[in-house]
Design an enzyme around this catalytic site. Sequence first.
Site, PDB file in Angstrom:
ATOM      1  N   GLU A 196      12.835  -9.259   2.411  1.00  0.00           N
ATOM      2  CA  GLU A 196      12.866  -8.767   1.021  1.00  0.00           C
ATOM      3  C   GLU A 196      13.886  -9.471   0.133  1.00  0.00           C
ATOM      4  O   GLU A 196      14.562  -8.828  -0.691  1.00  0.00           O
ATOM      5  CB  GLU A 196      13.108  -7.239   1.014  1.00  0.00           C
ATOM      6  CG  GLU A 196      12.002  -6.470   1.723  1.00  0.00           C
ATOM      7  CD  GLU A 196      12.077  -4.958   1.487  1.00  0.00           C
ATOM      8  OE1 GLU A 196      12.673  -4.540   0.480  1.00  0.00           O
ATOM      9  OE2 GLU A 196      11.520  -4.204   2.300  1.00  0.00           O
ATOM     10  N   TYR A 230      -1.397   7.176   4.164  1.00  0.00           N
ATOM     11  CA  TYR A 230      -1.036   6.855   2.784  1.00  0.00           C
ATOM     12  C   TYR A 230      -1.227   8.111   1.952  1.00  0.00           C
ATOM     13  O   TYR A 230      -2.328   8.661   1.892  1.00  0.00           O
ATOM     14  CB  TYR A 230      -1.945   5.733   2.296  1.00  0.00           C
ATOM     15  CG  TYR A 230      -1.545   5.109   0.985  1.00  0.00           C
ATOM     16  CD1 TYR A 230      -0.844   3.908   0.945  1.00  0.00           C
ATOM     17  CD2 TYR A 230      -1.880   5.701  -0.231  1.00  0.00           C
ATOM     18  CE1 TYR A 230      -0.490   3.312  -0.254  1.00  0.00           C
ATOM     19  CE2 TYR A 230      -1.521   5.119  -1.440  1.00  0.00           C
ATOM     20  CZ  TYR A 230      -0.833   3.926  -1.446  1.00  0.00           C
ATOM     21  OH  TYR A 230      -0.485   3.341  -2.636  1.00  0.00           O
ATOM     22  N   THR A 287       2.339 -11.840  -5.239  1.00  0.00           N
ATOM     23  CA  THR A 287       2.348 -13.244  -4.819  1.00  0.00           C
ATOM     24  C   THR A 287       2.468 -13.380  -3.303  1.00  0.00           C
ATOM     25  O   THR A 287       2.931 -12.473  -2.612  1.00  0.00           O
ATOM     26  CB  THR A 287       3.536 -13.987  -5.449  1.00  0.00           C
ATOM     27  OG1 THR A 287       4.751 -13.388  -4.976  1.00  0.00           O
ATOM     28  CG2 THR A 287       3.492 -13.953  -6.963  1.00  0.00           C
ATOM     29  N   PHE A 308      11.913 -12.609  -7.445  1.00  0.00           N
ATOM     30  CA  PHE A 308      10.878 -11.848  -8.148  1.00  0.00           C
ATOM     31  C   PHE A 308       9.591 -12.657  -8.125  1.00  0.00           C
ATOM     32  O   PHE A 308       9.545 -13.779  -8.608  1.00  0.00           O
ATOM     33  CB  PHE A 308      11.362 -11.643  -9.591  1.00  0.00           C
ATOM     34  CG  PHE A 308      10.600 -10.615 -10.402  1.00  0.00           C
ATOM     35  CD1 PHE A 308      11.171  -9.370 -10.664  1.00  0.00           C
ATOM     36  CD2 PHE A 308       9.350 -10.903 -10.931  1.00  0.00           C
ATOM     37  CE1 PHE A 308      10.508  -8.428 -11.442  1.00  0.00           C
ATOM     38  CE2 PHE A 308       8.673  -9.949 -11.705  1.00  0.00           C
ATOM     39  CZ  PHE A 308       9.256  -8.715 -11.968  1.00  0.00           C
ATOM     40  N   ILE A 351      15.372 -16.949  -0.775  1.00  0.00           N
ATOM     41  CA  ILE A 351      14.128 -16.914  -1.558  1.00  0.00           C
ATOM     42  C   ILE A 351      13.073 -17.716  -0.820  1.00  0.00           C
ATOM     43  O   ILE A 351      13.256 -18.911  -0.553  1.00  0.00           O
ATOM     44  CB  ILE A 351      14.354 -17.505  -2.963  1.00  0.00           C
ATOM     45  CG1 ILE A 351      15.460 -16.716  -3.687  1.00  0.00           C
ATOM     46  CG2 ILE A 351      13.056 -17.499  -3.761  1.00  0.00           C
ATOM     47  CD1 ILE A 351      15.845 -17.305  -5.032  1.00  0.00           C
ATOM     48  N   ARG A 396      -2.394   5.347 -13.416  1.00  0.00           N
ATOM     49  CA  ARG A 396      -1.057   5.948 -13.473  1.00  0.00           C
ATOM     50  C   ARG A 396      -0.499   5.969 -14.900  1.00  0.00           C
ATOM     51  O   ARG A 396       0.064   6.976 -15.344  1.00  0.00           O
ATOM     52  CB  ARG A 396      -0.098   5.206 -12.548  1.00  0.00           C
ATOM     53  CG  ARG A 396       1.245   5.900 -12.457  1.00  0.00           C
ATOM     54  CD  ARG A 396       2.113   5.268 -11.401  1.00  0.00           C
ATOM     55  NE  ARG A 396       2.187   3.819 -11.588  1.00  0.00           N
ATOM     56  CZ  ARG A 396       2.980   3.021 -10.892  1.00  0.00           C
ATOM     57  NH1 ARG A 396       3.752   3.535  -9.952  1.00  0.00           N
ATOM     58  NH2 ARG A 396       2.997   1.728 -11.102  1.00  0.00           N
TER      59      ARG A 396
END
Lengths: 567, 567
Positions: free
Chosen positions: A270, A478, A212, A137, A275, A413
Amino acid sequence: MTIDRTSLRWNGWGPAAQPDALPKESPAWQWIADALGINTPLPETPATPLEKCTLPASGLDGETRLELERIVGANQVHTGDYERAFHARGKSYHDLLHVRAGNLSNAPDAVVYPRSEDETQRLVEFAAARDIVLVPFGGGSSVVGGVTGREQGEKRLCITVDTTLMTSLLSIDETAMTATAQAGIYGPALDKALASQGVRLGHYPQSFEYSTLGGWVAARGAGQNSIRYGRADKWLVSAHVATPSGLWRTEATPGSAAAPNLNQMVAGSEGTLGIITEATFKVHSLPDAEDYRGYLFRSFAEGADAIRRIVQSEIPTAMLRLSDADETFFFRTLGGIGKEHGLKDNLAEAYLRLRGYADRPCALIVGLEGSAANVSHARDRVARIMSACGGLHVGRSPGTSWKAGRFHGPMVRDPMMDHGLGVDTLETSTFWSNIQTLHSAVREAIDTSIRETLDDPSARGIVMAHISHAYPDGASLYFTFVFPRRLDRGLEGEVAQWLTIKRAASDAIAAHNGTISHHHGVGTDHAPWLGQEKGPVGMQMLGAVKQSLDPKGVMNPGKVLGDGIGN
Amino acid sequence: MTIDRTSLRWNGWGPAAQPDALPKESPAWQWIADALGINTPLPETPATPLEKCTLPASGLDGETRLELERIVGANQVHTGDYERAFHARGKSYHDLLHVRAGNLSNAPDAVVYPRSEDETQRLVEFAAARDIVLVPFGGGSSVVGGVTGREQGEKRLCITVDTTLMTSLLSIDETAMTATAQAGIYGPALDKALASQGVRLGHYPQSFEYSTLGGWVAARGAGQNSIRYGRADKWLVSAHVATPSGLWRTEATPGSAAAPNLNQMVAGSEGTLGIITEATFKVHSLPDAEDYRGYLFRSFAEGADAIRRIVQSEIPTAMLRLSDADETFFFRTLGGIGKEHGLKDNLAEAYLRLRGYADRPCALIVGLEGSAANVSHARDRVARIMSACGGLHVGRSPGTSWKAGRFHGPMVRDPMMDHGLGVDTLETSTFWSNIQTLHSAVREAIDTSIRETLDDPSARGIVMAHISHAYPDGASLYFTFVFPRRLDRGLEGEVAQWLTIKRAASDAIAAHNGTISHHHGVGTDHAPWLGQEKGPVGMQMLGAVKQSLDPKGVMNPGKVLGDGIGN
């Protein structure tokens, strides 16, 4: 440089304290309601506050906790509600449906913050030895289910590994124009540290402020200026990845024929192989010159053709962004609501009508960055192609205002979700020869499926799209869509509504040869369509790599190779 | 469009019938002998003619032959001496040592020529089912042992699969600027077919005339104009690969975040996963303008700095090539031998001396290609940087003559080998900050190791290098070395001599952070150094992919993942 988690919305986008991006009294609400065919007042649908949510009990036992603390330090193992809630899910519309409804069943048992590569590697090996699930994460900004904590049916202990204590810019090579930084550094901190040395990476995704370096690489993302600075898989030079099979330091050379380039297996992994702890990436000198400006086109096809011709002419641009007629209309109208319509606006309207750009025009923004010589060379050549393709120059202000608000999109949103409205985005890419077909097919699929989910025959969605990343051979598309939420059947009904739309759009993308994701990644939400894109041999290869490096499947299970949409 | 195998040298480079690139009477021989410190007349060391070579008996039994013929047709299964000899090895110095000495122990049992993707796929599945080794072979121009037939100790039936009957340009997408062709098409045929439609791929390796599209991709190669047109791993859009696990059609989209880009696992696979049957690649419009010209620099470092600044300034060039002082001296001297030295030359010499460029200058050639606007923009900016870095413009003729002879280099090797001389090349790349260090270290390693292999203390090698591929973060280094062959100990002694030099150079590359190959590939010869570059986790990943797709190891065994240098 790390952002304090409590300063952020655990169940929405951005800072906990932020001005309302769409205040209650704004006349925009009525306009949106009308556009959606909603004849009743918009409902109040606030998010469940954390204190009213029930978290599943953490399964972390005292002994395991002690062992984790021995690896990452006593203060870096968290089982409190806020940390677990914050790390329960990412930031997709689907994620927000769950967490706003107070469903935190996916919360990990614990959240740990390793402070170094060495701690991260030891953590991964510990988890592999104990069969403990780890979910990497970074900013947690995934909109495809990439950081969801406990997958449905997962019985093992689940620990989220937050990388954001690893934030150092480790080195800059000013001769090779590369830099190395720890993976947990946020966009603005990295940008600032690099700028102080006169360079930039130039990776500006819409999530820039809350994502990040490691996440950008892991998700194989692309920033808004990808034409100049490249996608993550292009600017990545090498990486360190803490895997269950040991620390993986990828090869690092400028060009090589030494077997396949394994950096390309890091980009897009992913967190399923390990990591990412640090990355080396290309940097550019801070630009001497910048030039952002706007054009209008009579059609999406003409605007797309201009972009194609510009990139195929090898003119050095940083950004080319073309909104379709619906998106152009939406933002022009929303931007104009509540403002007085004066003589200047009337004259501008009349001029556009006269020139034939008043009827559903498409707005194109072009951004140039670099040396003064390159920008000046590009500006002239761009202007010529725009004009040849029927583009009308409308000055610098559309460019400047787009740039000022480039990261603000996600801010609207939360207020929309507070008023019974759903907002989601999805994206793809295809070759230039297929761009209009894919645009129409996906647009149509979203529009039709939204209507299918609504009882009221006059209710409908707002569906709009833009091209924002261009390549010599094709471009991204998009889509943004707003729709009335199906509130009458609870969380399950809302998830079902989203799934109907998401599946229709994804099916249309796959049927018309688009990629299932241009820059959001796969996560859980795109996994069911990955096989169609990679083919059986490709999927077998991805599976073999996963099986080899992570035989127990402790690294981010269910992502990329799973079939967990709606999890 | 296929080149008839009998029209080519089976044991050397280029056409069977060709003018002698270095005739016996040339004064160059004496100059080279002097440079190498050879005081005796150069020996005559002709290659063994095929009729004097003994081929191992083909192990192909009648039943298997019939089954192969059922797949590829009766006329496409060859066991004759010429076909087996032609396909015994590639074109490295080490390969030529063996075949010129008449050692054809590596010849495959048979050579088959599939005519379609379907035939190729059936062939691969047949081989996997029967545990028959397949060696994919395009032009066969590998200089790293990538197409060697039977590896030492291999007991299984070995069949070389020659792809050069698959030569169709299948389609061009003029909107997306991509094209698709069958993998066995040779460079000139592909170039011509594309040019007739107004486009080019722009991949011009030195082997261009005798190598194929599939080979370029498999070896992850780079052409001389890679700055503009990209390396194979950059221009490759997608591929079809016949693997033991089925036909692998890779994903095809312009930009994607859908898990890792598996096209990057095709580039550099060198036939170890399957046989590439077709490839889709990016094309460019034929350039409106071209500009090739030369500069001189007082030092290699200054020239390298000019290249670095040009690429980092994002100026659109096609080629930047800098010879070190030794290479500049070698080619200038060799080019001048036997020509009358007139007043013009004396004046030029005097001018260079006056300007300080007479003492070991380094020649740089810059090539620009593209639209007239881009070429003109680039020319001005290049000229300014060259001058700022101490470059002296010496006109167009060095550029034009380099371009005219761009594919001729390998032609001089055969005559040199006929006269007791060894010639080999090797290449690497590194970051700009390391380029001078790596250049010196590898130069020194080659020079020292050549001396070590020679008894005569006055004998030595000629070692020279150039930068020929530049990236924003670094560049390639290409070394050419000439040396007196160690003829007194037979083939084994000669192989040992080569191994001494090759190992010293490869160790120096690995010790100084170069890649073990920039564009030649891994084959057998670089395999021992691959692990140092990829690391244990990377090697585990490559092994897992191989094991999954080709569990019996029938596809090009011993290449990339083997340790078969000197095989």
